[in-house]
Design an enzyme around this catalytic site. Structure first.
Site, mmCIF file in Angstrom:
data_model
loop_
_atom_site.group_PDB
_atom_site.id
_atom_site.type_symbol
_atom_site.label_atom_id
_atom_site.label_comp_id
_atom_site.label_asym_id
_atom_site.label_seq_id
_atom_site.Cartn_x
_atom_site.Cartn_y
_atom_site.Cartn_z
ATOM 1 N N ASP A 125 2.859 -47.534 46.834
ATOM 2 C CA ASP A 125 3.246 -48.186 48.068
ATOM 3 C C ASP A 125 2.436 -49.455 48.328
ATOM 4 O O ASP A 125 1.204 -49.457 48.204
ATOM 5 C CB ASP A 125 3.044 -47.207 49.232
ATOM 6 C CG ASP A 125 3.407 -47.812 50.574
ATOM 7 O OD1 ASP A 125 4.589 -48.127 50.772
ATOM 8 O OD2 ASP A 125 2.496 -47.983 51.401
ATOM 9 N N HIS B 65 17.976 -57.570 47.537
ATOM 10 C CA HIS B 65 18.465 -56.902 48.749
ATOM 11 C C HIS B 65 18.728 -57.918 49.859
ATOM 12 O O HIS B 65 19.789 -57.910 50.494
ATOM 13 C CB HIS B 65 17.457 -55.870 49.258
ATOM 14 C CG HIS B 65 17.784 -55.392 50.640
ATOM 15 N ND1 HIS B 65 17.337 -56.043 51.769
ATOM 16 C CD2 HIS B 65 18.568 -54.369 51.074
ATOM 17 C CE1 HIS B 65 17.829 -55.444 52.850
ATOM 18 N NE2 HIS B 65 18.560 -54.414 52.449
ATOM 19 N N ASP C 121 14.095 -59.397 47.022
ATOM 20 C CA ASP C 121 14.897 -60.616 47.098
ATOM 21 C C ASP C 121 16.379 -60.353 46.901
ATOM 22 O O ASP C 121 17.224 -60.928 47.601
ATOM 23 C CB ASP C 121 14.401 -61.643 46.070
ATOM 24 C CG ASP C 121 13.173 -62.397 46.554
ATOM 25 O OD1 ASP C 121 12.570 -61.967 47.552
ATOM 26 O OD2 ASP C 121 12.813 -63.414 45.925
ATOM 27 N N ASN D 189 13.527 -49.442 59.163
ATOM 28 C CA ASN D 189 12.796 -50.426 59.944
ATOM 29 C C ASN D 189 13.709 -51.318 60.775
ATOM 30 O O ASN D 189 13.238 -52.265 61.416
ATOM 31 C CB ASN D 189 11.897 -51.273 59.034
ATOM 32 C CG ASN D 189 10.667 -50.499 58.596
ATOM 33 O OD1 ASN D 189 10.179 -49.633 59.322
ATOM 34 N ND2 ASN D 189 10.158 -50.798 57.413
ATOM 35 N N GLU E 228 5.381 -51.281 44.622
ATOM 36 C CA GLU E 228 6.080 -51.977 45.700
ATOM 37 C C GLU E 228 5.196 -53.139 46.122
ATOM 38 O O GLU E 228 4.003 -52.958 46.388
ATOM 39 C CB GLU E 228 6.313 -51.067 46.899
ATOM 40 C CG GLU E 228 7.079 -51.779 48.006
ATOM 41 C CD GLU E 228 6.755 -51.293 49.411
ATOM 42 O OE1 GLU E 228 7.481 -51.678 50.346
ATOM 43 O OE2 GLU E 228 5.768 -50.557 49.585
#
Length: 597
Positions: A232, A297, A295, A367, A269
């Site tokens: 992460d 996405h 990018d 989010n 990530e």
């Protein structure tokens, strides 16, 4: 330091290296215990393997595992052939447990994915949460079933031919139940993350801190038979050592892989667009196997939805989507208006296939203010186009749970902090964050409310409804094509697009994927090759051979075809004199010979 168990207190002896030991140990498998530092209150073991009573309760001595593994012959498919499925254990099944996931594995097998990626499972506060505020890195969450249940899940996945990757968090620890600083300088004030103090990877006594997290990575891979780790937010791993933590982790993972005689992968990530992550160690890189890339996405999200707020304001049109498909990073040193500075560096084109890309993931859905999925934002036909870009593109595809049937349930941000003050702070912070973007605070789901968690649970019964069954079959078909036609998982030879007609074509040696993002029918001519076989098309899309070889694409449709090239026609060459990669760049009055109405 003292060990406290069954009302007895046993002093540990210090060693020169900073460790403490107690020999012989009074603990037996199943014994509950805690540690007291400098005469302080009893607190959990920082390397506890099981916290049955939560983050503040005593640790339980697991002992040597008696689990009988059946996966000795299993080996994960190479990443070049991988299709990831990200899931959250607590919302994937009605039970919200590791065993609940096992019951749904036939669904994943039928879908055709190759890798299950679990969101973090290390013990976090409360009964439910995303897992990124974990505080016991070695203890599988008790609410999910604990260590033995996790082993059952991994073993069951392997029995179904599914590899398993675990999402781990090494950049910070959560605020509730974090006793680690009592044992040493595990955290530092030198650097700060958006989530609190950073982990001490390069300061005084950092060798012990690094060992703690390196051992944790190897523990998951060896003790629980995971096939890899998703790391992460590695941009928040602050380390100015000559040997960066990520490089050391990659080296030790490679050594364990050789020892176990099985492939093990590390996937980072990062929002830095840093090509060093996947560059080989021989070329002064970190030598990780793959990295998430946002990018594609973001570019795809803008094309599908038209949203341009926040980071999406940095992306526009098919040109950015084409660049993400061909070059990996849209921001490769280009100025970012959102960041107000140049961002990223150019990626070796050979490493585009080492990027993990998606239409949806937990971040991009959860989010959002209300946790909306792509299906809440666009029509099913348009969502299908996005799936085709990801699943038939050159990078490693990742699906997010429920995406494959256009799940109606959102995936919202939820927590279960037992500390009321902390829970209120999270609630107010979430509302303020979105109020700044113009949202009515009263419309933001309360992260601490059980209803927020419950609303995010998948409803597998939706698969019986025509709309959801149609989407599921579309995903199954795309996955089957990617896995059965090797070329559809290979690098692209060209990406052709026309901003005016909103048609994009992904081209390879002997295949083409034509996608019409517009709300009008478009004709896309095929130059330099002849259509040989239509592999897949959404409703109404087809091939025509007169008066020209061409795709006929109804509004918001796609077609996938094998093509046959005349001898001497190299892939990716211009179709005719004056043709353009982007039809919008044509000279005034000229006609694009590749994408035409």
């Amino acid at each position: 330091m003292a060990l406290v168990s069954d009302g007895q207190r046993s002093e540990l002896s210090p060693r020169d290296t900073g460790w403490f030991e107690l020999s012989p140990s009074p603990l037996r498998p199943g014994s509950d215990y805690a540690l007291s530092v400098d005469g302080g209150p009893a607190i959990p073991d920082p390397r506890s393997g099981y916290q049955p009573d939560g983050v503040h309760g005593p640790s339980r001595h697991v002992g040597e595992s008696q689990f009988e593994w059946t996966d000795q012959s299993f080996r994960a498919v190479p990443l070049a052939s991988a299709i990831f499925y990200e899931l959250h254990v607590g919302t994937f099944s009605g039970d919200g447990t590791f065993d609940g996931v096992i019951a749904r594995l036939p669904h994943l097998k039928a879908l055709g994915v190759t890798h299950v990626e679990l969101m973090p499972v290390a013990q976090f506060p409360g009964k439910h949460g995303w897992g990124y505020d974990g505080v016991h890195p070695y203890a599988p969450h008790s609410g999910y079933g604990g260590p033995e249940a996790l082993k059952r899940l991994v073993d069951a996945c392997h029995a179904e031919g599914l590899a398993v990757v675990l999402d781990v968090v090494y950049n910070h620890l959560g605020p509730d139940g974090n006793h680690l600083p009592k044992f040493g300088p595990y955290l530092t004030d030198t650097y700060h993350t958006p989530w609190g103090q950073a982990v001490n990877l390069d300061g005084a006594h950092s060798a012990f801190v690094r060992r703690y997290f390196l051992d944790n990575a190897l523990y998951w891979l060896e003790e629980f038979h995971f096939d890899g780790l998703r790391l992460d937010a590695v941009h928040a791993l602050y380390d100015h050592s000559a040997r960066h933590f990520l490089r050391q982790l990659a080296e030790e993972t490679a050594e364990l892989s050789r020892h176990l005689a099985k492939p093990l992968v590390l996937i980072a990530e990062s929002d830095l667009n840093d090509p060093r992550l996947v560059r080989s160690r021989d070329a002064d890189g970190f030598g990780l196997d793959a990295q998430w890339s946002d990018d594609l996405h973001h570019a795809l999200h803008v094309v599908l939805t038209g949203e341009r707020s926040g980071i999406h304001g940095d992306f526009s049109g098919l040109a950015d989507l084409a660049k993400a498909l061909e070059q990996g990073f849209v921001y490769d040193g280009r100025h970012s208006p959102f960041r107000k500075r140049p961002h990223g560096a150019a990626l070796d084109p050979r490493h585009v296939e080492r990027l993990v890309v998606c239409l949806q993931n937990h971040d991009q859905v959860g989010n959002r203010a209300r946790g909306e999925r792509m299906g809440h934002l666009v029509s099913p036909a348009r969502a299908k186009l996005g799936a085709a870009v990801v699943l038939l593109g050159p990078s490693i595809p990742l699906l997010f749970q429920g995406e494959e049937w256009d799940a109606s349930t959102p995936f919202q941000y939820f927590t279960d902090h037992t500390d009321e003050a902390l829970g209120q702070a999270v609630r107010e912070g979430r509302r303020r964050e979105f109020a700044d973007f113009g949202w009515d605070e009263s419309s933001i789901p309360d992260p601490q409310a059980h209803d927020t968690f419950h609303a995010s649970r998948l409803r597998f019964e939706e698969l019986t409804l025509p709309r959801h069954a149609s989407m599921f079959e579309h995903y199954r078909t795309l996955i089957r094509l990617r896995r059965s036609v090797p070329e559809l998982a290979s690098p692209l030879t060209a990406v052709r697009f026309d901003e005016r007609t909103a048609v994009l074509v992904m081209e390879r040696e002997s295949s083409q994927v034509a996608i019409n993002f517009s709300r009008e029918q478009q004709i896309s001519r095929i130059f330099g090759s002849e259509p040989a076989e239509l592999l897949h098309a959404t409703e109404g899309a087809h091939l025509a051979r007169a008066p020209h070889s061409q795709f006929v694409l109804p509004p918001e449709s796609l077609a996938v075809a094998l093509v046959r090239r005349p001898l001497g026609s190299p892939p990716g060459s211009p179709r005719s004199p004056g043709s353009h990669r982007d039809g919008s760049d044509r000279e005034e009055g000229s006609q694009d010979p590749y994408l035409s109405e």
